[in-house]
Write a protein that holds these residues in place. Sequence first.
Motif, short mmCIF file in Angstrom:
data_model
loop_
_atom_site.label_atom_id
_atom_site.label_comp_id
_atom_site.label_asym_id
_atom_site.label_seq_id
_atom_site.Cartn_x
_atom_site.Cartn_y
_atom_site.Cartn_z
N ASP A 30 -11.20 23.55 56.04
CA ASP A 30 -10.85 22.21 55.55
C ASP A 30 -12.07 21.50 54.98
N SER A 31 -13.25 21.94 55.36
CA SER A 31 -14.46 21.22 54.98
C SER A 31 -14.95 21.69 53.63
N PRO A 32 -14.99 20.80 52.65
CA PRO A 32 -15.44 21.22 51.32
C PRO A 32 -16.94 21.48 51.31
N ASN A 33 -17.36 22.27 50.34
CA ASN A 33 -18.79 22.46 50.10
C ASN A 33 -19.26 21.32 49.19
N PHE A 34 -20.55 21.03 49.25
CA PHE A 34 -21.12 20.00 48.39
C PHE A 34 -22.33 20.56 47.65
N VAL A 35 -22.37 20.32 46.35
CA VAL A 35 -23.54 20.70 45.55
C VAL A 35 -24.00 19.44 44.82
N VAL A 36 -25.27 19.09 44.99
CA VAL A 36 -25.84 17.99 44.22
C VAL A 36 -26.87 18.58 43.27
N ILE A 37 -26.66 18.38 41.97
CA ILE A 37 -27.64 18.80 40.97
C ILE A 37 -28.34 17.53 40.49
N PHE A 38 -29.61 17.44 40.82
CA PHE A 38 -30.35 16.19 40.62
C PHE A 38 -31.48 16.47 39.64
N CYS A 39 -31.40 15.88 38.44
CA CYS A 39 -32.47 16.08 37.46
C CYS A 39 -33.59 15.08 37.73
N ASP A 40 -34.71 15.30 37.06
CA ASP A 40 -35.85 14.40 37.22
C ASP A 40 -36.15 13.73 35.88
N ASP A 41 -35.93 12.42 35.80
CA ASP A 41 -36.22 11.63 34.61
C ASP A 41 -35.29 11.91 33.43
N LEU A 42 -34.09 12.35 33.69
CA LEU A 42 -33.11 12.52 32.61
C LEU A 42 -32.52 11.16 32.27
N GLY A 43 -32.41 10.86 31.00
CA GLY A 43 -31.92 9.55 30.59
C GLY A 43 -30.41 9.48 30.44
N TYR A 44 -29.90 8.24 30.46
CA TYR A 44 -28.46 7.99 30.34
C TYR A 44 -27.90 8.56 29.04
N GLY A 45 -28.72 8.62 28.01
CA GLY A 45 -28.21 9.07 26.71
C GLY A 45 -28.54 10.50 26.35
N ASP A 46 -28.95 11.30 27.32
CA ASP A 46 -29.48 12.64 27.00
C ASP A 46 -28.47 13.79 27.02
N LEU A 47 -27.21 13.51 27.30
CA LEU A 47 -26.23 14.60 27.35
C LEU A 47 -25.23 14.44 26.22
N GLY A 48 -24.70 15.56 25.76
CA GLY A 48 -23.66 15.51 24.73
C GLY A 48 -22.53 14.59 25.16
N CYS A 49 -22.07 14.77 26.42
CA CYS A 49 -20.92 13.98 26.88
C CYS A 49 -21.27 12.52 27.11
#
Length: 466
Positions: A30-49
């Motif tokens: 029942d317990s889900p797994n958790f993955v946190v992918i945490f970048c360093d200094d990535l800006g709000y406007g830096d991804l295609g999406c």
Amino acid sequence: MAGMKKLLLLGLAVLSSGTAALEGARDKSDSPNFVVIFCDDLGYGDLGCFGHPTIKTPQLDRMAREGQKWTNFYVAASVCTPSRAGLLTGRLPIRSGMCSDMRRVLFPDSKGGLPKSEITIARALKKAGYDTAAVGKWHLGHLPPYLPTSHGFDTYFGIPYSNDMDKVAEGPNREIAFDPKSEYWDVPLMRDKAIVERPAKQETITKRYTEEAEKFIAAHRRKDAAPFFLYLAHSMPHIPLFRSKRFVGKSARGYYGDVIQEIDWSVGRLLRALREGGLAEKTLVVFTSDNGPWLIYDTHGGSAGLLREGKGSTWEGGMREPTVFWWPGKLKKGVVTGMGSTLDLFPTFLALAGAEMPGDRTYDGGDLSPALFGTGASPRREMFFYRGQRVYAARVGEYKAHFITKPAYGKGQIVEHDPPVLYHLGEDPSEKYDIAEKNPEVIETIRKIVARHEAGVEPVEDQLAR
Ligand code: MG
């Protein structure tokens, strides 16, 4: 009589062990797994999406399409150390002593770190039967009592602080960072508590973090494997920038774009590992960054898109991050415009894991489940923007008041504003048009909320000044 008492006691013992067995009987599946992918200094406007015109991020774009894109998601501080402390403890760094007016982050000569008395997500989930791994940048203390394996992580592989520390090359970072070589910075690469490489070969660091994370996921494919928490904190795209050979010269955005495209590749690898391992429907993945782009590094720094300023600042560009949640078949797909924060991950993960929140301390977040599953709104209504140990700004609903402003870097002066500068972030996300004069009642409300918050903060030892 004595026999009777003994029987009664025995009965009580059976009863209590029965309760314990019941509590422990929550099916592990029942317990889900958790993955946190945490970048360093990535800006709000830096991804295609998130609207970048020349950085290609097909994997993150797909992740956002299959999951949720959060457009008002904040970190706990605008620089590395306090931001990370906030994410992992669910508490504003002012409560753990992990922010300071003396030094903004921890350095290789620092004696302090995240106090043992703090409970990280890893430690809390460990108690609930989880396997835990930290891969990548730590920056919450590089001395043994503060390393990930002293804070609830079973294993650690990574660079324990920023990749521009321990500089051995001549010249200011500002100059050598534009043509970086690993040997310019004598940063250690660690496995658990041991240094395994120095200087860390940073050209392959994103690739090696990814392989390490993939291995950890693969080890949890078995049906009877424990649920897991994987914290993958990339060292990139913090200056100095590095990328593997196959990404060199690939992006129209130049060097910085190459680096982001390797991170995008990495995200794709991890999501694929989850899908192929039959773990996708059991795993909540969160992608975000510790703070905004480092704008003083020209094209080697990222972009906060339409947001004002970047890393080091309490303007939106410093603390609002491009954030994606992914959990196929579970999350309500779409764009979430409600507020969220890395401070909410602790209570969210614990709720989903069926674990109780520690009752002996103050938390600064809430369970995001209603927004994640589409049953309601995000519980977050407020956000406090600290710089060091002071509240510089606060957001309540769509309004944000700046009581203090200061340039992100350099010798610029602190400016105290009375009345504060006020913006409506819905109408004016770039914080351009001060509307304080017309909204004295909004300012009064925000003042009261800040005063109440500040009254609830207990003084603790400054870990960054040690
Ligand atoms: Mg950072």
